[in-house]
Design a protein around this motif. Structure first.
Motif, PDB file in Angstrom:
ATOM      1  N   VAL A  74      -9.676   6.701   4.924  1.00 51.30           N
ATOM      2  CA  VAL A  74      -8.635   6.037   5.706  1.00 51.30           C
ATOM      3  C   VAL A  74      -9.189   4.690   6.149  1.00 51.30           C
ATOM      4  O   VAL A  74     -10.198   4.614   6.833  1.00 51.30           O
ATOM      5  CB  VAL A  74      -8.234   6.879   6.933  1.00 51.30           C
ATOM      6  CG1 VAL A  74      -7.209   6.154   7.765  1.00 51.30           C
ATOM      7  CG2 VAL A  74      -7.721   8.228   6.482  1.00 51.30           C
ATOM      8  N   LYS A  75      -8.519   3.619   5.735  1.00 51.47           N
ATOM      9  CA  LYS A  75      -8.940   2.281   6.150  1.00 51.47           C
ATOM     10  C   LYS A  75      -8.473   2.049   7.566  1.00 51.47           C
ATOM     11  O   LYS A  75      -7.458   2.563   7.997  1.00 51.47           O
ATOM     12  CB  LYS A  75      -8.337   1.210   5.238  1.00 51.47           C
ATOM     13  CG  LYS A  75      -8.838   1.274   3.827  1.00 51.47           C
ATOM     14  CD  LYS A  75      -8.187   0.192   2.999  1.00 51.47           C
ATOM     15  CE  LYS A  75      -8.593   0.289   1.556  1.00 51.47           C
ATOM     16  NZ  LYS A  75      -7.899  -0.692   0.733  1.00 51.47           N
ATOM     17  N   GLN A  76      -9.244   1.223   8.275  1.00 51.77           N
ATOM     18  CA  GLN A  76      -8.839   0.912   9.658  1.00 51.77           C
ATOM     19  C   GLN A  76      -8.708  -0.562   9.839  1.00 51.77           C
ATOM     20  O   GLN A  76      -9.237  -1.364   9.213  1.00 51.77           O
ATOM     21  CB  GLN A  76      -9.848   1.463  10.638  1.00 51.77           C
ATOM     22  CG  GLN A  76      -9.822   2.963  10.631  1.00 51.77           C
ATOM     23  CD  GLN A  76     -10.715   3.550  11.701  1.00 51.77           C
ATOM     24  OE1 GLN A  76     -11.415   2.847  12.417  1.00 51.77           O
ATOM     25  NE2 GLN A  76     -10.698   4.848  11.806  1.00 51.77           N
TER      26      GLN A  76
ATOM     27  N   GLU B 210       2.315   6.826   8.203  1.00 52.13           N
ATOM     28  CA  GLU B 210       2.543   7.590   6.971  1.00 52.13           C
ATOM     29  C   GLU B 210       1.445   7.329   5.946  1.00 52.13           C
ATOM     30  O   GLU B 210       1.051   8.234   5.208  1.00 52.13           O
ATOM     31  CB  GLU B 210       3.917   7.262   6.387  1.00 52.13           C
ATOM     32  CG  GLU B 210       5.031   7.887   7.198  1.00 52.13           C
ATOM     33  CD  GLU B 210       6.356   7.868   6.482  1.00 52.13           C
ATOM     34  OE1 GLU B 210       6.373   7.907   5.234  1.00 52.13           O
ATOM     35  OE2 GLU B 210       7.386   7.818   7.167  1.00 52.13           O
ATOM     36  N   ILE B 211       0.949   6.110   5.892  1.00 51.54           N
ATOM     37  CA  ILE B 211      -0.157   5.791   4.983  1.00 51.54           C
ATOM     38  C   ILE B 211      -1.396   6.587   5.369  1.00 51.54           C
ATOM     39  O   ILE B 211      -2.058   7.188   4.522  1.00 51.54           O
ATOM     40  CB  ILE B 211      -0.445   4.270   4.971  1.00 51.54           C
ATOM     41  CG1 ILE B 211       0.681   3.533   4.257  1.00 51.54           C
ATOM     42  CG2 ILE B 211      -1.785   3.972   4.308  1.00 51.54           C
ATOM     43  CD1 ILE B 211       0.602   2.023   4.357  1.00 51.54           C
ATOM     44  N   VAL B 212      -1.706   6.616   6.652  1.00 52.62           N
ATOM     45  CA  VAL B 212      -2.868   7.371   7.137  1.00 52.62           C
ATOM     46  C   VAL B 212      -2.696   8.851   6.808  1.00 52.62           C
ATOM     47  O   VAL B 212      -3.623   9.506   6.316  1.00 52.62           O
ATOM     48  CB  VAL B 212      -3.069   7.159   8.654  1.00 52.62           C
ATOM     49  CG1 VAL B 212      -4.065   8.140   9.228  1.00 52.62           C
ATOM     50  CG2 VAL B 212      -3.500   5.736   8.926  1.00 52.62           C
ATOM     51  N   LYS B 213      -1.520   9.378   7.060  1.00 48.46           N
ATOM     52  CA  LYS B 213      -1.237  10.784   6.796  1.00 48.46           C
ATOM     53  C   LYS B 213      -1.400  11.098   5.298  1.00 48.46           C
ATOM     54  O   LYS B 213      -2.034  12.088   4.927  1.00 48.46           O
ATOM     55  CB  LYS B 213       0.187  11.105   7.253  1.00 48.46           C
ATOM     56  CG  LYS B 213       0.599  12.541   7.119  1.00 48.46           C
ATOM     57  CD  LYS B 213       2.006  12.698   7.663  1.00 48.46           C
ATOM     58  CE  LYS B 213       2.597  14.042   7.351  1.00 48.46           C
ATOM     59  NZ  LYS B 213       3.991  14.139   7.814  1.00 48.46           N
ATOM     60  N   LYS B 214      -0.863  10.242   4.457  1.00 47.03           N
ATOM     61  CA  LYS B 214      -0.942  10.447   3.007  1.00 47.03           C
ATOM     62  C   LYS B 214      -2.394  10.389   2.525  1.00 47.03           C
ATOM     63  O   LYS B 214      -2.820  11.189   1.706  1.00 47.03           O
ATOM     64  CB  LYS B 214      -0.100   9.384   2.297  1.00 47.03           C
ATOM     65  CG  LYS B 214      -0.027   9.518   0.808  1.00 47.03           C
ATOM     66  CD  LYS B 214       0.977  10.553   0.401  1.00 47.03           C
ATOM     67  CE  LYS B 214       1.219  10.486  -1.077  1.00 47.03           C
ATOM     68  NZ  LYS B 214       2.473  11.050  -1.464  1.00 47.03           N
ATOM     69  N   ARG B 215      -3.151   9.441   3.057  1.00 41.80           N
ATOM     70  CA  ARG B 215      -4.557   9.321   2.659  1.00 41.80           C
ATOM     71  C   ARG B 215      -5.348  10.545   3.080  1.00 41.80           C
ATOM     72  O   ARG B 215      -6.233  10.994   2.368  1.00 41.80           O
ATOM     73  CB  ARG B 215      -5.176   8.062   3.258  1.00 41.80           C
ATOM     74  CG  ARG B 215      -4.757   6.802   2.542  1.00 41.80           C
ATOM     75  CD  ARG B 215      -5.428   5.621   3.168  1.00 41.80           C
ATOM     76  NE  ARG B 215      -5.109   4.397   2.458  1.00 41.80           N
ATOM     77  CZ  ARG B 215      -5.207   3.193   2.983  1.00 41.80           C
ATOM     78  NH1 ARG B 215      -5.612   3.054   4.228  1.00 41.80           N
ATOM     79  NH2 ARG B 215      -4.910   2.128   2.279  1.00 41.80           N
TER      80      ARG B 215
ATOM     81  N   GLU C  59       0.831  -1.205   0.000  1.00 39.98           N
ATOM     82  CA  GLU C  59       0.000   0.000   0.000  1.00 39.98           C
ATOM     83  C   GLU C  59       0.864   1.254   0.000  1.00 39.98           C
ATOM     84  O   GLU C  59       0.565   2.228  -0.703  1.00 39.98           O
ATOM     85  CB  GLU C  59      -0.945  -0.004   1.207  1.00 39.98           C
ATOM     86  CG  GLU C  59      -1.836   1.198   1.309  1.00 39.98           C
ATOM     87  CD  GLU C  59      -2.883   1.307   0.208  1.00 39.98           C
ATOM     88  OE1 GLU C  59      -3.530   2.363   0.124  1.00 39.98           O
ATOM     89  OE2 GLU C  59      -3.059   0.348  -0.565  1.00 39.98           O
ATOM     90  N   ALA C  60       1.954   1.237   0.767  1.00 39.43           N
ATOM     91  CA  ALA C  60       2.865   2.376   0.811  1.00 39.43           C
ATOM     92  C   ALA C  60       3.490   2.603  -0.564  1.00 39.43           C
ATOM     93  O   ALA C  60       3.605   3.753  -1.020  1.00 39.43           O
ATOM     94  CB  ALA C  60       3.944   2.153   1.866  1.00 39.43           C
TER      95      ALA C  60
END
Length: 155
Positions: free
Chosen positions: A153-155, A141-146, A122-123
């Motif tokens: 944002v997936k959880q 970082e993935i959450v921040k980018k999304r 994903e990254a």
């Protein structure tokens, strides 16, 4: 007597000023006024969808996901999953965890590796470097980018 008249005039003026300013003082500034009914309903809606309150759909999704994970773990350990509830699977997995801790640790390590691989994929898709980063750092970082991209944002 002059002093008494002066005191009377001062008290009268002070009383008149007090009466004149009382209505203005009774009105609170906008920041201190009570919220409107519309504001209260908006806050209630926000409260209903957060802070530990489960909606029926969320609970059902959570329970289905939990059952799926328990079934995957049961299959890994060779436990039959036919007709078993989440409680029954959990109890059997707990007994295996205590009876065979080495295999349980191996299972956990494989699950962590699988999660790390999914996060790295994903990254990569989002253009985030994963070199030398922990799972938590990659996830953050993935959450921040999304959030920056405005995607869910997936959880």
């Amino acid at each position: 007597m002059l002093k008494a008249k002066m005191k009377a005039v001062l008290l009268t003026v002070a009383g008149a000023l007090l009466v004149a300013t009382a209505p203005a003082a009774a009105q609170a500034p906008e920041s201190q006024q009570l919220p409107s009914d519309n504001y209260a309903t908006e806050q209630q809606k926000k409260h209903d969808h957060g802070h530990g309150h489960w909606q029926k759909e969320d609970r059902e999704k959570h329970m289905a996901r939990r059952l799926k994970h328990l079934q995957e773990a049961a299959q890994y350990f060779g436990i039959s999953i036919e007709g078993k509830s989440a409680k029954e699977l959990h109890a059997e997995l707990k007994s295996i965890r205590t009876s065979n801790p080495a295999k349980w640790e191996q299972f956990k390590a494989e699950r962590k590796a699988k999660r790390l691989a999914a996060l790295q994929e994903e990254a990569k898709r989002l253009g985030i470097s994963t070199e030398g980063k922990t799972t938590k750092q990659i996830c953050a970082e993935i959450v921040k980018k999304r959030k920056l991209n405005g995607s869910k944002v997936k959880q």
